[in-house]
Design a protein around this motif. Structure first.
Motif: not given
Length: 204
Positions: A101-109
């Motif tokens: 939720a904090e660090a990886l969700e925004g890294d999903v292409f």
């Protein structure tokens, strides 16, 4: 992931065969996700200062080597296993949810989100196959609506990680291929007509 997406358009998926016997099988790190999820876990340990000075040095070294391209996900995961020894599985699962939720969700292409949606519209069976651990992958799978996760499972005793892998092998390279083949055989997935997304040579 980008190499795979460049060769296959959304319209090609939608013009292809439909139904659950067609699989859409995704690698995780570097394919669905930009970079390595394990780095979020290592960075969190340093930031929270929940490790000793010697471990800080080892973790920082791993981070620098990964950023320089000198380490792959398998090596990073193997280093992480020893550092997670003794941690409660429930704690690690909660940490995985928080870091996604904090660090990886925004890294999903974004293009991979669109691809997943296209396969879902065609009724394909969605699968993530990864050398990463369940607490790295499963929060993303839930977020993306992918029910099946084939990944490295860690040995647990009395609710705590032992620092060892179930079966003694990471789900990497040939071991990942066998896991996909076994799953397909059990669930009637025709691999010859299925779709595969990956970014590493070991996945070929």
């Amino acid at each position: 992931g980008r190499r795979a997406t460049d060769r296959l358009t959304l319209s090609a998926i939608e013009a292809g065969p439909a139904g659950p016997e067609i699989g859409a099988i995704f690698d995780f790190d570097g394919t669905l996700l930009a970079g390595y999820s394990i780095l979020a876990f290592l960075t969190d340990r340093v930031r929270r200062r929940d490790i000793g000075l010697a471990e800080v040095g080892r973790t920082a070294k791993s981070l620098l080597e990964a950023l320089a391209g000198d380490l792959d996900n398998r090596e990073l995961l193997e280093r992480g296993l020893a550092e997670w020894r003794g941690r409660e599985l429930a704690e690690m699962n909660a940490l995985g949810e928080r870091l996604f939720a904090e660090a990886l969700e925004g890294d999903v292409f974004p293009e991979m989100r669109a691809r997943i949606a296209a396969h879902r519209r065609m009724g394909h069976t969605l699968v993530i196959a990864s050398s990463a651990t369940a607490f790295q992958v499963e929060p993303a799978a839930r977020h993306l609506g992918i029910e099946t996760v084939l990944c490295t499972r860690l040995e647990v005793a009395d609710g705590r990680l032992t620092g060892r892998v179930e079966g003694g092998r990471l789900l990497w390279g040939p071991a990942k291929a066998r896991a996909v083949q076994d799953h397909a055989a059990r669930h009637g997935i025709d691999l010859a007509r299925s779709y595969f997304y990956a970014d590493g040579d070991e996945d070929e």
